[in-house]
Each structure stands twice: as structure tokens, then as C-alpha cells.
Motif scaffolding. Structure first.
Motif, mmCIF file in Angstrom:
data_model
loop_
_atom_site.group_PDB
_atom_site.id
_atom_site.type_symbol
_atom_site.label_atom_id
_atom_site.label_comp_id
_atom_site.label_asym_id
_atom_site.label_seq_id
_atom_site.Cartn_x
_atom_site.Cartn_y
_atom_site.Cartn_z
ATOM 1 N N PRO A 41 1.028 -1.260 0.069
ATOM 2 C CA PRO A 41 0.002 -0.053 -0.104
ATOM 3 C C PRO A 41 0.717 1.346 0.006
ATOM 4 O O PRO A 41 0.571 2.087 -0.646
ATOM 5 C CB PRO A 41 -0.893 -0.055 1.147
ATOM 6 N N LEU A 45 0.950 4.381 -3.106
ATOM 7 C CA LEU A 45 0.816 5.851 -2.716
ATOM 8 C C LEU A 45 1.996 6.629 -3.131
ATOM 9 O O LEU A 45 2.113 7.624 -3.501
ATOM 10 C CB LEU A 45 0.124 6.228 -1.621
ATOM 11 N N MET A 46 3.218 6.014 -2.838
ATOM 12 C CA MET A 46 4.659 6.881 -2.917
ATOM 13 C C MET A 46 5.271 6.707 -4.316
ATOM 14 O O MET A 46 5.864 7.373 -4.489
ATOM 15 C CB MET A 46 5.350 6.236 -1.782
ATOM 16 N N LYS A 53 -7.792 6.200 -8.600
ATOM 17 C CA LYS A 53 -7.963 6.454 -7.204
ATOM 18 C C LYS A 53 -8.789 5.367 -6.463
ATOM 19 O O LYS A 53 -8.568 4.655 -5.371
ATOM 20 C CB LYS A 53 -8.435 7.847 -6.881
ATOM 21 N N ILE A 56 -6.999 1.777 -6.105
ATOM 22 C CA ILE A 56 -6.015 2.027 -5.017
ATOM 23 C C ILE A 56 -6.530 1.897 -3.687
ATOM 24 O O ILE A 56 -6.043 1.133 -2.884
ATOM 25 C CB ILE A 56 -5.334 3.254 -5.365
ATOM 26 N N ALA A 57 -7.683 2.868 -3.593
ATOM 27 C CA ALA A 57 -8.587 2.558 -2.323
ATOM 28 C C ALA A 57 -8.770 1.364 -1.771
ATOM 29 O O ALA A 57 -8.562 0.764 -0.621
ATOM 30 C CB ALA A 57 -9.499 3.651 -2.277
ATOM 31 N N ILE A 60 -5.877 -0.898 -0.735
ATOM 32 C CA ILE A 60 -5.318 -0.743 0.451
ATOM 33 C C ILE A 60 -6.075 -1.228 1.505
ATOM 34 O O ILE A 60 -5.567 -1.793 2.548
ATOM 35 C CB ILE A 60 -4.739 0.632 0.584
ATOM 36 N N VAL A 61 -7.385 -1.028 1.449
ATOM 37 C CA VAL A 61 -8.336 -1.382 2.355
ATOM 38 C C VAL A 61 -8.238 -3.160 2.444
ATOM 39 O O VAL A 61 -8.425 -3.562 3.491
ATOM 40 C CB VAL A 61 -9.756 -0.886 2.010
ATOM 41 N N LEU B 71 4.356 10.698 3.949
ATOM 42 C CA LEU B 71 4.276 9.298 3.883
ATOM 43 C C LEU B 71 5.691 8.542 4.571
ATOM 44 O O LEU B 71 5.533 7.369 4.917
ATOM 45 C CB LEU B 71 3.686 8.953 2.581
ATOM 46 N N PHE B 200 -2.781 3.752 9.722
ATOM 47 C CA PHE B 200 -2.073 4.197 8.511
ATOM 48 C C PHE B 200 -2.833 4.239 7.367
ATOM 49 O O PHE B 200 -2.659 4.825 6.382
ATOM 50 C CB PHE B 200 -0.583 3.739 8.576
ATOM 51 N N THR B 201 -3.734 3.113 7.282
ATOM 52 C CA THR B 201 -4.554 2.837 6.093
ATOM 53 C C THR B 201 -5.579 3.985 5.829
ATOM 54 O O THR B 201 -5.716 4.609 4.890
ATOM 55 C CB THR B 201 -5.296 1.418 6.325
ATOM 56 N N PHE B 202 -6.400 4.107 6.821
ATOM 57 C CA PHE B 202 -7.406 4.955 6.583
ATOM 58 C C PHE B 202 -7.328 6.560 6.738
ATOM 59 O O PHE B 202 -7.849 7.558 6.351
ATOM 60 C CB PHE B 202 -8.693 4.640 7.677
ATOM 61 N N LEU B 205 -3.138 6.837 4.431
ATOM 62 C CA LEU B 205 -2.903 6.532 3.001
ATOM 63 C C LEU B 205 -4.084 6.987 2.525
ATOM 64 O O LEU B 205 -4.226 7.839 1.265
ATOM 65 C CB LEU B 205 -2.820 5.047 2.897
ATOM 66 N N MET B 206 -5.422 6.779 2.968
ATOM 67 C CA MET B 206 -6.673 7.374 2.240
ATOM 68 C C MET B 206 -6.596 8.725 2.243
ATOM 69 O O MET B 206 -7.243 9.423 1.328
ATOM 70 C CB MET B 206 -7.952 6.724 3.064
ATOM 71 N N MET B 208 -4.200 10.796 1.611
ATOM 72 C CA MET B 208 -3.330 11.092 0.338
ATOM 73 C C MET B 208 -4.251 11.135 -0.734
ATOM 74 O O MET B 208 -3.904 11.659 -1.957
ATOM 75 C CB MET B 208 -1.930 10.427 0.124
ATOM 76 N N LEU B 209 -5.342 10.108 -0.804
ATOM 77 C CA LEU B 209 -5.950 9.964 -2.065
ATOM 78 C C LEU B 209 -7.208 10.851 -2.230
ATOM 79 O O LEU B 209 -7.831 11.189 -3.102
ATOM 80 C CB LEU B 209 -6.560 8.394 -1.880
#
Lengths: 126, 210
Positions: A41, A45-46, A53, A56-57, A60-61, B71, B200-202, B205-206, B208-209
């Protein structure tokens, strides 16, 4: 049948007294899996990934959910049988409450937000 | 025969259960009790996550996640917590083999990784506050600091508990009571790592989305 019940109860009693033991192999497996499941994940993003989007979302979930299960199994040593099943029962009950809390809050508040938005026609004086 | 019990068998069974009920080892239910405490703690985090989910987009014309989050710092933090989870596992393995010194050393290493995690988090917070992104700035920031801060507070108390146990083990050895305490802290420490996966996920990372 009765005698068999006694025997299995006794066995369960013995297991009950013992704390769930992890092994070196379990901890290392858990760690390696976690590193992989964390690295993907962050890379999505990096790094320069040309996915949408939404994709990706979703990815990662899903990876987070898998990693949580990995931690439960390899670090917390959860099995359906630990503490005669009560650990898993309480976990499932908690997860139901967590889902209701999260989904309920987001759903209700999203609609409240939409309905409370002042419409321009209404807010302007006539 | 099925599951129907004759009255004689039922009486026999009742007697057995009564005798068994009195055979509880001291502290035998501590781990299950502690697990249930962790489940209630999980509900606290669920509410904080829900709050963040509802308020996370309300920046009040202030800075958003993309302006604030770094990040690579979060990745470093995650690594610290993951490593500490593994070294805590090594401490548990040493304690099973009754090696007092090894258990203490692994606990110390775990504590240092925990401290590194906290230092990085506090550095991040200080940096954000310095840039004017205080908890009072917007609903997003209030929710962010409450959620991430509560997790950090748990890690802080985990470290206090860990240091206490290091001294307890040094003074009394790996007694049954100390082994039980180690097992409880193990649940606590690994549980915090599971919560961090959600953070870190919600949040990061989210965020940044968005």
C-alpha cells in the motif's frame, strides 16, 4: 458418551490453563507477511502508480484487512478454540458493533450533511 | 442414543459440573478478562475512527492531509511498530524458556522501538502545530489529533507497563504471575499494532487519496 465428555472437558481444562504459545517460525512468518502487506500500500501511494483512485483505495483497504488477520493469527495466536471459543465470540461481537458504529455514523452523517447544505436559492434574501 | 440424557446421567453430569466449577486456578481467567478489556478498547477506537470518517473532510479552509502528511515518516513509524511487535514475540519466546536476561533484553529492545515510534509521532505533531495545523484549526485536525493521539497515549502506557515488567522480572524472576503479566502485555502490544494498521490505512494513505 458421558465418559467421553468428561475426557474432552478435562483436556480442554488443561489447554485452558496453558497460555497460547507462539513459535519462532510463527513470529517470523507473521513479520515477513506484515512487511509485504505494509510495503504494497505504501508503494501504491508513494511510487508513481497509474491506477485509478478507486482501485488504489480498494486495494489498500483489502490489504489492511488481510494484515489485521495476519496479526491476529501470528502475533495474537487466535484460534477458534482459545479460551473455549470465548475469545473468538467476543471478537465477533465487537466486530459487529464496530461495523454498526462505522457504517451507521458515516451513512447517517453523510445524508445529514447533504440535507443540511444551505441551498443558494433559499439562503439569498428575496 | 442421541442427545437425550436419562435422569441418572443428568444427575451425574450436574455433580461433575459442580465439582469442576470449584477447580479454578488463581488468575486462570485473567487473559480472557484482559482480552474483553481490549475489545472494549477496540470500541473506543471504532468511535474515534467513525468521528474521523465523518469530520475528516472538513478542513475549514485550512491545511488538508496532502499539505501535512509525510508518507515516508509514516512508513518509518510503521516499521518501528512492526519491529517492536516481532521483538516482543522474541521476549515471549525467551520467557517460555525461562531465560530471564534474554527476556529483559528483548523487552528493552521492544521498548526502544516503541520510544522511536513515539518520538517520530511527536516530531510529526510538533511539526504540524508549528505550521499552524493545531487541533483547534479545523474539524479534520481535531479528529486527527484525537484518534492518532489516543493511539500514541496507549503506546506510552504500554511502554510504562513494559519497563515496570522489566524490573518485576529482574526482582522476582519469571514467576507464574509475571508470565501472566507478560502474556497480557503481549496482547496489548500486538493489539496496538492492529489498530495502527487501521490508522495508517484510513488516516494517512486514504488521506493522500482525497
Amino acid at each position: 458418551m458421558s465418559a467421553h465428555d468428561h475426557a474432552s472437558d478435562h483436556e480442554a481444562g488443561l489447554v485452558h490453563g496453558e497460555e497460547p504459545h507462539g513459535t519462532l517460525k510463527e513470529y517470523l512468518t507473521g513479520f515477513i507477511l506484515s512487511v509485504i502487506l505494509t510495503a504494497i500500500p505504501f508503494y501504491l501511494l508513494m511510487g508513481e502508480v497509474s491506477w485509478s483512485k478507486q482501485t488504489i483505495a480498494l486495494t489498500i483497504v483489502v490489504l489492511a484487512a488481510v494484515q489485521m488477520v495476519v496479526h491476529m493469527v501470528y502475533f495474537l495466536h487466535m484460534t477458534p478454540k482459545s479460551e473455549d471459543g470465548w475469545t473468538l465470540t467476543s471478537l465477533v461481537f465487537t466486530l459487529i458493533l464496530v461495523v454498526i458504529t462505522l457504517a451507521g455514523s458515516l451513512w447517517v452523517m453523510y445524508h445529514m450533511d447533504t440535507n443540511m447544505m444551505p441551498k443558494h436559492e433559499v439562503s439569498q434574501p428575496r | 442414543m442421541g442427545h437425550a440424557l436419562t435422569s441418572e446421567q443428568a444427575a451425574d453430569r450436574t455433580l461433575f459440573l459442580q465439582l469442576d466449577e470449584h477447580d479454578h486456578e488463581a488468575g486462570g481467567s485473567t487473559l480472557l478478562g484482559f482480552w474483553i478489556y481490549l475489545m472494549s478498547d477496540c470500541l473506543i477506537f471504532a468511535v474515534l475512527f467513525a468521528t474521523y470518517g465523518v469530520l475528516g473532510g472538513n478542513y475549514a479552509a485550512g491545511p488538508g492531509p496532502k499539505d501535512l502528511f509525510d508518507l515516508s515518516l509514516v512508513a518509518l513509524n510503521t516499521t518501528m511498530l512492526l519491529l517492536s511487535s516481532m521483538t516482543y514475540g522474541f521476549a515471549m519466546l525467551s520467557s517460555y524458556r525461562k531465560k530471564v536476561a534474554a527476556t529483559q533484553v528483548w523487552l528493552l529492545i521492544t521498548g526502544l522501538f516503541g520510544l522511536a515510534f513515539l518520538s517520530i509521532e511527536l516530531y510529526e505533531f510538533a511539526h504540524m502545530i508549528h505550521e499552524g495545523a493545531t487541533p483547534q484549526r479545523s474539524a479534520f485536525l481535531s479528529a486527527f489529533f484525537t484518534l492518532v493521539g489516543t493511539h500514541g497515549l496507549h503506546v506510552t502506557f504500554g511502554i510504562v507497563w513494559l519497563v515496570t515488567l522489566m524490573f518485576q522480572i529482574g526482582r522476582h524472576g519469571l514467576t507464574k504471575a509475571n508470565a501472566r503479566r507478560l502474556a497480557c502485555l503481549s496482547l496489548f502490544w500486538h493489539f496496538l499494532d492492529v489498530i495502527w494498521i487501521g490508522v495508517f490505512t484510513f488516516v494517512y494513505l486514504m488521506g493522500m487519496l482525497r
